[in-house]
Every structure is written in structure tokens, then in C-alpha cells.
Design a protein around this motif. Structure first.
Motif, PDB file in Angstrom:
ATOM      1  N   LEU A 375      -0.482 -40.454 -11.731  1.00  0.00           N
ATOM      2  CA  LEU A 375       0.509 -39.864 -10.822  1.00  0.00           C
ATOM      3  C   LEU A 375       1.015 -40.860  -9.790  1.00  0.00           C
ATOM      4  N   GLN A 376       0.318 -41.983  -9.676  1.00  0.00           N
ATOM      5  CA  GLN A 376       0.611 -42.948  -8.611  1.00  0.00           C
ATOM      6  C   GLN A 376       0.524 -42.270  -7.248  1.00  0.00           C
ATOM      7  N   ASP A 377      -0.428 -41.359  -7.133  1.00  0.00           N
ATOM      8  CA  ASP A 377      -0.652 -40.606  -5.891  1.00  0.00           C
ATOM      9  C   ASP A 377      -1.725 -41.343  -5.102  1.00  0.00           C
ATOM     10  N   VAL A 378      -1.286 -42.143  -4.148  1.00  0.00           N
ATOM     11  CA  VAL A 378      -2.203 -43.006  -3.408  1.00  0.00           C
ATOM     12  C   VAL A 378      -3.199 -42.190  -2.601  1.00  0.00           C
ATOM     13  N   ARG A 379      -2.728 -41.140  -1.955  1.00  0.00           N
ATOM     14  CA  ARG A 379      -3.618 -40.321  -1.139  1.00  0.00           C
ATOM     15  C   ARG A 379      -4.693 -39.666  -2.002  1.00  0.00           C
ATOM     16  N   ALA A 380      -4.279 -39.108  -3.137  1.00  0.00           N
ATOM     17  CA  ALA A 380      -5.246 -38.460  -4.024  1.00  0.00           C
ATOM     18  C   ALA A 380      -6.236 -39.484  -4.571  1.00  0.00           C
ATOM     19  N   GLU A 381      -5.743 -40.665  -4.926  1.00  0.00           N
ATOM     20  CA  GLU A 381      -6.634 -41.702  -5.449  1.00  0.00           C
ATOM     21  C   GLU A 381      -7.652 -42.120  -4.388  1.00  0.00           C
ATOM     22  N   SER A 382      -7.209 -42.196  -3.138  1.00  0.00           N
ATOM     23  CA  SER A 382      -8.135 -42.530  -2.050  1.00  0.00           C
ATOM     24  C   SER A 382      -9.217 -41.464  -1.926  1.00  0.00           C
ATOM     25  N   PHE A 383      -8.832 -40.198  -2.036  1.00  0.00           N
ATOM     26  CA  PHE A 383      -9.817 -39.117  -1.968  1.00  0.00           C
ATOM     27  C   PHE A 383     -10.853 -39.252  -3.077  1.00  0.00           C
ATOM     28  N   VAL A 384     -10.368 -39.528  -4.284  1.00  0.00           N
ATOM     29  CA  VAL A 384     -11.275 -39.615  -5.423  1.00  0.00           C
ATOM     30  C   VAL A 384     -12.219 -40.798  -5.271  1.00  0.00           C
ATOM     31  N   LEU A 385     -11.665 -41.967  -4.949  1.00  0.00           N
ATOM     32  CA  LEU A 385     -12.499 -43.161  -4.827  1.00  0.00           C
ATOM     33  C   LEU A 385     -13.517 -43.012  -3.703  1.00  0.00           C
ATOM     34  N   GLY A 386     -13.094 -42.421  -2.585  1.00  0.00           N
ATOM     35  CA  GLY A 386     -14.023 -42.221  -1.472  1.00  0.00           C
ATOM     36  C   GLY A 386     -15.176 -41.321  -1.855  1.00  0.00           C
ATOM     37  N   ASN A 387     -14.883 -40.250  -2.579  1.00  0.00           N
ATOM     38  CA  ASN A 387     -15.947 -39.341  -3.005  1.00  0.00           C
ATOM     39  C   ASN A 387     -16.815 -39.963  -4.091  1.00  0.00           C
ATOM     40  N   LEU A 388     -16.206 -40.806  -4.924  1.00  0.00           N
ATOM     41  CA  LEU A 388     -17.000 -41.532  -5.912  1.00  0.00           C
ATOM     42  C   LEU A 388     -17.940 -42.509  -5.202  1.00  0.00           C
ATOM     43  N   GLY A 389     -17.430 -43.153  -4.159  1.00  0.00           N
ATOM     44  CA  GLY A 389     -18.283 -44.012  -3.349  1.00  0.00           C
ATOM     45  C   GLY A 389     -19.412 -43.235  -2.710  1.00  0.00           C
ATOM     46  N   HIS A 390     -19.122 -42.014  -2.280  1.00  0.00           N
ATOM     47  CA  HIS A 390     -20.153 -41.165  -1.681  1.00  0.00           C
ATOM     48  C   HIS A 390     -21.235 -40.826  -2.703  1.00  0.00           C
ATOM     49  N   LEU A 391     -20.820 -40.601  -3.951  1.00  0.00           N
ATOM     50  CA  LEU A 391     -21.792 -40.319  -5.008  1.00  0.00           C
ATOM     51  C   LEU A 391     -22.741 -41.506  -5.185  1.00  0.00           C
ATOM     52  N   TYR A 392     -22.182 -42.709  -5.216  1.00  0.00           N
ATOM     53  CA  TYR A 392     -23.038 -43.897  -5.359  1.00  0.00           C
ATOM     54  C   TYR A 392     -23.870 -44.121  -4.095  1.00  0.00           C
ATOM     55  N   GLU A 393     -23.352 -43.719  -2.950  1.00  0.00           N
ATOM     56  CA  GLU A 393     -24.156 -43.771  -1.724  1.00  0.00           C
ATOM     57  C   GLU A 393     -25.366 -42.861  -1.864  1.00  0.00           C
ATOM     58  N   MET A 394     -25.152 -41.664  -2.385  1.00  0.00           N
ATOM     59  CA  MET A 394     -26.247 -40.722  -2.567  1.00  0.00           C
ATOM     60  C   MET A 394     -27.322 -41.253  -3.508  1.00  0.00           C
ATOM     61  N   THR A 395     -26.894 -42.060  -4.504  1.00  0.00           N
ATOM     62  CA  THR A 395     -27.859 -42.600  -5.461  1.00  0.00           C
ATOM     63  C   THR A 395     -28.317 -44.004  -5.064  1.00  0.00           C
ATOM     64  N   GLN A 396     -27.960 -44.416  -3.861  1.00  0.00           N
ATOM     65  CA  GLN A 396     -28.424 -45.675  -3.273  1.00  0.00           C
ATOM     66  C   GLN A 396     -28.015 -46.913  -4.066  1.00  0.00           C
ATOM     67  N   GLN A 397     -26.906 -46.839  -4.741  1.00  0.00           N
ATOM     68  CA  GLN A 397     -26.348 -48.017  -5.401  1.00  0.00           C
ATOM     69  C   GLN A 397     -25.333 -48.636  -4.452  1.00  0.00           C
ATOM     70  N   TRP A 398     -25.878 -49.390  -3.499  1.00  0.00           N
ATOM     71  CA  TRP A 398     -25.119 -49.757  -2.306  1.00  0.00           C
ATOM     72  C   TRP A 398     -23.919 -50.650  -2.605  1.00  0.00           C
ATOM     73  N   ALA A 399     -24.048 -51.604  -3.487  1.00  0.00           N
ATOM     74  CA  ALA A 399     -22.954 -52.537  -3.759  1.00  0.00           C
ATOM     75  C   ALA A 399     -21.748 -51.811  -4.351  1.00  0.00           C
ATOM     76  N   ILE A 400     -22.009 -50.936  -5.332  1.00  0.00           N
ATOM     77  CA  ILE A 400     -20.914 -50.176  -5.948  1.00  0.00           C
ATOM     78  C   ILE A 400     -20.314 -49.209  -4.929  1.00  0.00           C
ATOM     79  N   ALA A 401     -21.176 -48.550  -4.162  1.00  0.00           N
ATOM     80  CA  ALA A 401     -20.710 -47.606  -3.138  1.00  0.00           C
ATOM     81  C   ALA A 401     -19.804 -48.314  -2.140  1.00  0.00           C
ATOM     82  N   GLN A 402     -20.210 -49.510  -1.724  1.00  0.00           N
ATOM     83  CA  GLN A 402     -19.413 -50.259  -0.752  1.00  0.00           C
ATOM     84  C   GLN A 402     -18.061 -50.669  -1.339  1.00  0.00           C
ATOM     85  N   ASP A 403     -18.058 -51.112  -2.585  1.00  0.00           N
ATOM     86  CA  ASP A 403     -16.820 -51.536  -3.234  1.00  0.00           C
ATOM     87  C   ASP A 403     -15.836 -50.372  -3.354  1.00  0.00           C
TER      88      ASP A 403
END
Length: 878
Positions: A375-403
Motif C-alpha cells: 500500500l506504500q502506507d508509511v504510517r501503517a508500516e511504522s505501526f507494524v514494524l514497531g509492534n514486530l520490534g516489540h515482539l522481539y523485545e518480549m523474546t529478548q532478541q535485542w539486536a533484531i528488536a533494536q533494528d
């Protein structure tokens, strides 16, 4: 992905809540253009037939078979191109844009709609061309909103509305107005949303019931829900449901049930009952819905509520159904947000049970990411990536979460979306500390502070838009805003390189927290002319010191500002857990209210004295400080500081005390006794329709005693003390003080904060209207709002917020009220002593309060703190 660490089970509560525009979808009519029919447009023009293939494409679109519809439409386009039929080409291109949009092929959709508009702009003016042009611009608006371009969408729909008005197509004008309201709500302009829909409601009210009217009422109800007006929201949503049922429209009935479920979930009273009601509404929406969008949204909302209610077996049974249902959603921002919200609920479910596994949640977000990229929806993509980062934060995969978090942050900043940027900055700060409370990685400590500081700065820029009207449709303040402030202060004060700069920043954050709490309580931004607190004590009152406190998870921190000293003093931290601190304060509060219990009161008072005052006792004596200004946090706000005990004396015996909510106050002006004018309103008998309040036998005596002190007093009493009459009386002169000798109540929120008048309740919401200046007779603000017979919700630490909120709404510089119910007779003595001293040379408001407290303390009948301690002064103290 590794299993979740137990440490992170405490962190999911800080997960991200979707904004109203994302969770409470406005259900508006979207259909293919296929409308070269210009009849009933207000013009005498013939109907134009459409090709059979166009009708076939329309049927395919309605069935959700978008790729097949595109194939058919491309064939039709070739026919119109061969015939050089410009209008026909524009119609087909508009419909191609709709189908490409549904397929997520945004570049193709954009190209098609721009070509359609370019073609129609170059055709001779006619009703036919104007109709197609209007429809093309309407389609363009929908495409822009799906891409996150709400301002552009609003502009397109405004243009479409003007075209439909020229065509005298009232139905299309109504529909496009509802779409404008959706764009306004997406922009966070809730008052404009409500105003737009209210005007439309007025236009439609005399027209026969229709699905358009039902859609308007539902949209208005959703907007009122966001704005926190739950009563009006319910009225409009119920009206929408009734019309949809009468017209036998399953989809509109389902949409109304979905909105009613959101409303029930937002109710603060009878939470269990309302949650059950919300579940029922969601289930009805699922049954009635004949589109995948509403069905999936109802299921997702139901899942989220089941998890919150810890009905885990039901939640476990429901989520596989949603997983299969969500794959049927047409590609677009609503589908992306639905998947993100689904993933968030599954994260919380995972923390409370054994499933689903992190891989399942990651797969859902991966699909959402792919769709956002399509969709080239930047706002939606930011939401998804941020929540994906949160998932990796929860599983303590810090490097991927940070990226992932940095990518989400960069995207949000590229579109200046501070409302989501602050969350990724906050998340980045947590990740840099790897979730450790003490942030043991000293190398990352400065980076973590910087990330939190950037989050705080972003939040400051949008604070007025984050006023939480309810936990569903806006950010939950306690979960999604307040922890950020506290963690930043925590880091600043534990920094190994602690400095005056850190102390100053920590104090600024404390101030912002207090102001944000007040805004959250009032559900509106506070606009006012303020003066820096430092400037007040450096220039106007050099015998005052300001004491700031914050209760953290593992300690109590105190910062002190002394007059004419740029350096702040940082007291040694009180190394107690939050639970230990709150237990002591609750016990102190209970003992304070227990008349006759002196020993326990003094013992508890001495503990708190050691926390707050003892470390600075010598400095207070050296600076000859006479007034202590407190900025209190959490449970400390329940405790009247005057009751602290040093082992020999109460704090009230040595210092005048006042409370403020931050680093700024209204420009304080000392009162001159000879000029003081008081408006005293009193009510002996509570109105019959308001239960739970006793007769106030002594209010007449209280007012009489105030008159005897020599100040100028005007009165309004008993049956004459109505809201309207009070407002009229108030505006007859410039009163310095408004004294309300009537029952009042400070509850946990603004809805339960009021004072009683002869005709019912004067709610907090009404104070700004009743106290507003009218005409030429009242030209200045009220200095003191004196709330004589008020009480607060038992032990609620929001009480000071209620007092402060009432003060702000009344436009007063300060307020005096009590933290618990007072003896009716002792209040007479207190009021008399207060007015006898107020405004005398060298007697400030805070000192007048102290002298009045001493008058009770010296009376054997009222010497227990339960009588004199609960009176607090909030705001300007001079």
C-alpha cells in the motif's frame, strides 16, 4: 524465537493501544462508481446505458473478486478508448482505481484515478462530466485516506461535496460529509468531527429514516465516544441501531453493535457488567455482519476483552477463528491495523497462557508488513514494524528488536507522526537497557536516556491530543503515557554521571507528569497564562521552598528548590519498594481520619517527615523558610502535609503549606484585605433527587461568621442558589473569592466531581461556563475558590486532581478544599479564622490557612488532625 522470560510478563501492560481511528472503524459506504447515470441529479439529462461488461465488473467487485473485475474493466476501457468516449474512460479508470486499491496495488490505483481526473477535466462542462468528476475525486479521497494522507483526503472530499451540491445530490453530499468526518477523526480533530456530524444530524433529522441517517448517527456516536461524552454517544448509537433494524440492514445493524460494544467497554462504572454487555454486542455484530471487515473487527475486539477479563479458555477457542477470518479482509489500512491489534491481543494471551507461540504472532505481523509495503502506507508500516520490534523485545532478541524499532521510528519521523514516534523512542530506550531496571550496561546508559528524552519531547508536542477519554479509543494514560515519564526520571536520577543538568531535566519531567495528569483527569488541555515557580520564589516569595517527590518501583526520590539558588538539592533516596511506601501512606491516611488516635498518627507522620523534610531540615532553618510548596506524587497526594510530625511538632506548627501541580502557577497576586470581595453561596438541605448527602446545619452560621470578619460579602442562599442564579450573581461584580458552603464531592474522574446547588449538581464540566466572565462588570479572575463542605472519594489519590481541575475550570488562582468529610461545626470556626487573617500585612493565603488550622488545633474539641489537617490549598499561595 525463545520462550518469554518471566520478567517481561510485567511489560506487556505497556503494549501499544491502537488509536480510535484504527480500532473503531467508521463504517461508510464504498461502492464502485459505475454511475454514468445522471438522472436524479437535478439536471434534465438523459440516462446513459452502461455496457454489460461494466455490470459484470460491478458484480465481481461486490463479490470481492477484484482481480477478475480488473480484467473485465481493462477490456471495457479498450472499447471506450476505441470510441474516443472520454467520460466512459474516466468512469472505468475510477473503477479500476477502486479495484486496484482493494488489491493493494496502490501505484496502479493512483495512476488510474489521476488519469480519470485528467480526462474529465478536459471534457466540456456538463451534468454528466461533473457527476463523473465528483465520483472520481470521491474515490481519490478514499485512496488518500488508506495511504495515511488524511489532510489530502479531507481536501478531496470537500471538493467532491461541492460538486455534489452543484448537482443537488443531497444523498451523495451526506455520504461525502461523513467521509470528511472520518478524515478529521483520523487527524485527531475530534471537536471538528463532532461539529461536522452534529450539523449533518440537524440537516437529516426532518428527513425520513435512511441508511445514510443511520451512518451519520453511528459516526457521530463514535466521535463522541472518542471525545469522552459517553451519554451522548450512547444516544446516537442507539438511534443508529434502531434505524438500521427498521430498515432491515444487517451490515448497518452489525456496525452499530460493534460501536455499542466499544462504548460498553469504555464505561468506568460496573466494569464487570459493562464488559459482559460489550461481549454480547460484539457477538451480535459477528452474527449480523455480512462483510469480513466488521466480522473480523468484532471478533478481534471480543478477543481483546476476553484476554483482559482473563477468560482464557474462551480466548484460546476464539483466536483460531479470527486467524482464518482475518485472511479474508480486503487489503488496506483497516486490515493492517486489525492484524496488528490481533497480534497485540495474542501477545497478552501468550503471557497469560501457553499459546500461541511467538512464531504465530510474528507470521501475522509479517503479513501485515507486506500489505503495508504494498500500500506504500508509511504510517501503517511504522505501526507494524514497531509492534514486530516489540515482539522481539518480549523474546529478548535485542539486536533484531533494536533494528526493527529504529526502522519504525525512522518511518514515523519521515511523516512527522509524533504520536507513534514517541512510542518507538520509548521502546528503543527499553531495548537499549535490555529491560533491566538498573540499566546495568553503562555504555548504553546515555543512549537510553537520549531515547527516553526524545520520546518525552515528542510526547510534549502532542500532549493535548493524548488526553485519555477512555482506555479503548485513546491511549490509556496510566499504561501508555505515565510509565514513560517515570522511567525517564528514574534513569536521570540513577545516572552514574548525575548532575545539575539531570536534576533540572528530572524536575521538568515531574512537572510535565503533573500537568499531564491534570489534563487526563479533565480530558482537555489546560490553556492558561502561567508564571514559572522558580521566578515566584526567587522574586515574590523568598521564604518559600518547593519540594518535588516521585514514587518509583524501588524508592522514593525527592528534589528541592530553594530560593535564589540555581542548584537543586537532591535528597538521599528512600530505599523502600513502592508497595512498602504505599502501605505506610495508606495506614497514615486511615489513622488521620480516626479521631482520638494520636499516637499512631504521630508515629506515621514522623516516618513521612523523615522521608521528605528531615534531610533538608537544616537548610530550611538556615534559609529562614516559612512556606513549603509541595509537588506530590501518587499516594502522597492523599496525605495532608500539614500533619507530618517531627517528634515534637506538626509541620503546620512551623510552616505554611500549599500544593501545586508543576513548575508553573497563575501569576500570584497577594490579596489586600480592604479590597477583598466575597461571593458566599450556601445550601442547607441537599436537593431531594441527589441521595447520600446529609443536611448541613451550620452553613448559615458559617456565612454569618464570615460577614463578621469585616470582609465585603455578597450572598446567595438556599432555593436561590441555582446554577443560573449563581452565574448571574457572580457576574454582578469583581469577586476575589467564591465561597461555596455546600456539599461537594471529588471522585476518581471529572464525571464524579461536583458541588450541590438547589437544582442539582454543578459538575466540573459546568464550572468554566458558570464562572466565565460576562459583560463589563467582572473583568478579573477569581483569586480563591473556597469549597467548604466537600469530601473526596475514600482514599482516592486523584482527589487533588479533582480540586485542581475544579480550580482550573473556574478560572481561579487557587482553591481551598478538604481531603475528607469535615465536621460541620468545626468548619465554622475554620472559616472564621481564615477570613479574620486573610489579607493582613504579611499574611498570605497559605499563612491564613495555617492560622485557621491552628485555631482548630488549639481548641480541645478539634485538636486532632482529622479536624484541621484535611484542609489543603492548591495553586497560588501568596
Amino acid at each position: 524465537m525463545p520462550k518469554f522470560n518471566s520478567l517481561y510478563k510485567q511489560r506487556i501492560k505497556f503494549g501499544y493501544v491502537i488509536l480510535a481511528g484504527l480500532t473503531a472503524l467508521l463504517c461508510i459506504f464504498t461502492s464502485p462508481v459505475f454511475a454514468r447515470d445522471t438522472s436524479n441529479q437535478g439536471f434534465n439529462s438523459p440516462q446513459i446505458a452502461i455496457l454489460p461488461q461494466e455490470q459484470e465488473a460491478k458484480n465481481l467487485y461486490t463479490a470481492g473478486r477484484f482481480s477478475e473485475a480488473v480484467t473485465v474493466l481493462q477490456q471495457v476501457l479498450q472499447v471506450y478508448q476505441g470510441n474516443n468516449d472520454t467520460i466512459g474512460q474516466a468512469v472505468v479508470l475510477s473503477n479500476l482505481a477502486l479495484n486496484f486499491h482493494q488489491l493493494g496495488q496502490i501505484p496502479k490505483a493512483t495512476e488510474a484515478i489521476e488519469n480519470a481526473i485528467a480526462l474529465i477535466q478536459n471534457t466540456p462542462d456538463s451534468p454528466q462530466s461533473l457527476t463523473v468528476w465528483a465520483q472520481a475525486v470521491d474515490v481519490k479521497g478514499g485512496l488518500q485516506l488508506a495511504q495515511g494522507k488524511a489532510e489530502a483526503a479531507l481536501s478531496s472530499w470537500e471538493q467532491a461535496a461541492s460538486f455534489y451540491q452543484k448537482l443537488q445530490d443531497s444523498n451523495k453530499v451526506t455520504l461525502v460529509t461523513i467521509k470528511q468526518a472520518q478524515a478529521l477523526q483520523t487527524l485527531g480533530l475530534y471537536q471538528r468531527t463532532i461539529s461536522t456530524l452534529e450539523k449533518l444530524k440537524t440537516t437529516l433529522q426532518n428527513q425520513p429514516d435512511s441508511l445514510i441517517k443511520a451512518a451519520n448517527l453511528r459516526s457521530l456516536g463514535d466521535a463522541l465516544l472518542v471525545a469522552g461524552d459517553l451519554k451522548k454517544a450512547d444516544e446516537n448509537l442507539q438511534a443508529s441501531l434502531k434505524i438500521a433494524q427498521q430498515l432491515q440492514s444487517p451490515e448497518n445493524v452489525a456496525a452499530a453493535y460493534l460501536s455499542l460494544g466499544n462504548l460498553a467497554r469504555a464505561q468506568s462504572k460496573n466494569k464487570e457488567k459493562n464488559n459482559q454487555q460489550a461481549l454480547g454486542f460484539y457477538q451480535q455484530a459477528e452474527v449480523m455482519a455480512n462483510t469480513s471487515t466488521i466480522k473480523a473487527q468484532a471478533q478481534i475486539n471480543r478477543l481483546r476483552l476476553l484476554v483482559k477479563m482473563e477468560k482464557l479458555p474462551e480466548a484460546q477457542a476464539l483466536y483460531p477463528q479470527i486467524k482464518s477470518q482475518i485472511s479474508n479482509l480486503p487489503v488496506g489500512r483497516p486490515a493492517i491495523y486489525a492484524q496488528v491489534q490481533f497480534a497485540q491481543s495474542l501477545l497478552e494471551l501468550r503471557l497469560k497462557s501457553s499459546s500461541p507461540n511467538p512464531e504465530t504472532i510474528g507470521q501475522i505481523l509479517a503479513v501485515a508488513r507486506q500489505q503495508a509495503e504494498q500500500l506504500q502506507d508509511v504510517r501503517a508500516e511504522s505501526f507494524v514494524l514497531g509492534n514486530l520490534g516489540h515482539l522481539y523485545e518480549m523474546t529478548q532478541q535485542w539486536a533484531i528488536a533494536q533494528d526493527l524499532t529504529r526502522k519504525a521510528l525512522n518511518l514515523s519521523q519521515s511523516i512527522q507522526a509524533q504520536d507513534i514516534a514517541y512510542r518507538w523512542q520509548w521502546q528503543l530506550g527499553r531495548i537499549l537497557c535490555q529491560g533491566q531496571k538498573q540499566c546495568d550496561n553503562q555504555e548504553k546508559f546515555p543512549d537510553a536516556i537520549n531515547a527516553y528524552t526524545e520520546a518525552f519531547n515528542s510526547l510534549q508536542g502532542i500532549r493535548g491530543d493524548l488526553i485519555a477519554s477512555n482506555a479503548d479509543v485513546q491511549f490509556s494514560f496510566r499504561e501508555s503515557v505515565e510509565p514513560l515519564y517515570r522511567r525517564l526520571v528514574d534513569l536521570l536520577l540513577q545516572s552514574p554521571t548525575s548532575s545539575q543538568s539531570n536534576l533540572q531535566q528530572a524536575r521538568n519531567v515531574l512537572e510535565a507528569l503533573q500537568v499531564a495528569k491534570l489534563q487526563n483527569f479533565m480530558q482537555q488541555a489546560c490553556q492558561d497564562t502561567k508564571l514559572q515557580l522558580d521566578k515566584v520564589i526567587d522574586t515574590k516569595d523568598q521564604k518559600a521552598a518547593v519540594i518535588y517527590s516521585i514514587i518509583l518501583d524501588d524508592r522514593l526520590e525527592v528534589i528541592v528548590k530553594f530560593p535564589n539558588n540555581q542548584d537543586l538539592y537532591h535528597s538521599p533516596a528512600v530505599k523502600l519498594s513502592k508497595k512498602e511506601i504505599e502501605t505506610t501512606l495508606q495506614q497514615f491516611y486511615n489513622n488521620l481520619k480516626d479521631i482520638g488516635n494520636y499516637e499512631d498518627v504521630q508515629e506515621d507522620g514522623q516516618k513521612v517527615y523523615r522521608w521528605l523534610i528531615q534531610p533538608i531540615q537544616t537548610k530550611l532553618e538556615q534559609g529562614k523558610i516559612k512556606t513549603l510548596i509541595f509537588v506530590l506524587d501518587g499516594f502522597l497526594r492523599k496525605i495532608p502535609m500539614a500533619s507530618l510530625y517531627d517528634g515534637k511538632q506538626y509541620l503546620m506548627e512551623k510552616y505554611a503549606v500549599a500544593l501545586v501541580l508543576g513548575l508553573q502557577v497563575r501569576d500570584p497576586m497577594p490579596l489586600q484585605r480592604r479590597e477583598i470581595k466575597v461571593l458566599a453561596a450556601s445550601l442547607t438541605e441537599p436537593p431531594k433527587e441527589v441521595k447520600g448527602f446529609s443536611r448541613l446545619e451550620n452553613v448559615k452560621k458559617e456565612i454569618a461568621e464570615i460577614k463578621k470578619t469585616g470582609v465585603d460579602v455578597s450572598t446567595i442562599a438556599e432555593a436561590q442558589f441555582t446554577n443560573k442564579a449563581f452565574n448571574t450573581k457572580l457576574n454582578t461584580s469583581n469577586f476575589d473569592i467564591v465561597h461555596l458552603a455546600t456539599h461537594g464531592y471529588f471522585g476518581a474522574d471529572r464525571e464524579n466531581t461536583f458541588v450541590l446547588t438547589a437544582d442539582g449538581k454543578m459538575k466540573l464540566d459546568e464550572f468554566d461556563r458558570l464562572f466565565q466572565r460576562q459583560g463589563q462588570k467582572r473583568t478579573k479572575a477569581i483569586e480563591i475558590l473556597f469549597l467548604s463542605a466537600c469530601q473526596t472519594a475514600a482514599g482516592n489519590d486523584q482527589a487533588v486532581m479533582g480540586i485542581a481541575g475544579t480550580t482550573v475550570q473556574a478560572g481561579a488562582s487557587s482553591a481551598i478544599a478538604s481531603l475528607w468529610d469535615l465536621d460541620d461545626q468545626s468548619s465554622v470556626l475554620f472559616a472564621k479564622a481564615f477570613y479574620q487573617n486573610l489579607g493582613k500585612p504579611g499574611v498570605s493565603r497559605a499563612e491564613a490557612l495555617r492560622l485557621a488550622q491552628q485555631a482548630l488545633f488549639k481548641n480541645p474539641d478539634y485538636d486532632h488532625p482529622s479536624f484541621w489537617a484535611p484542609y489543603v490549598l492548591v495553586g497560588s499561595w501568596l
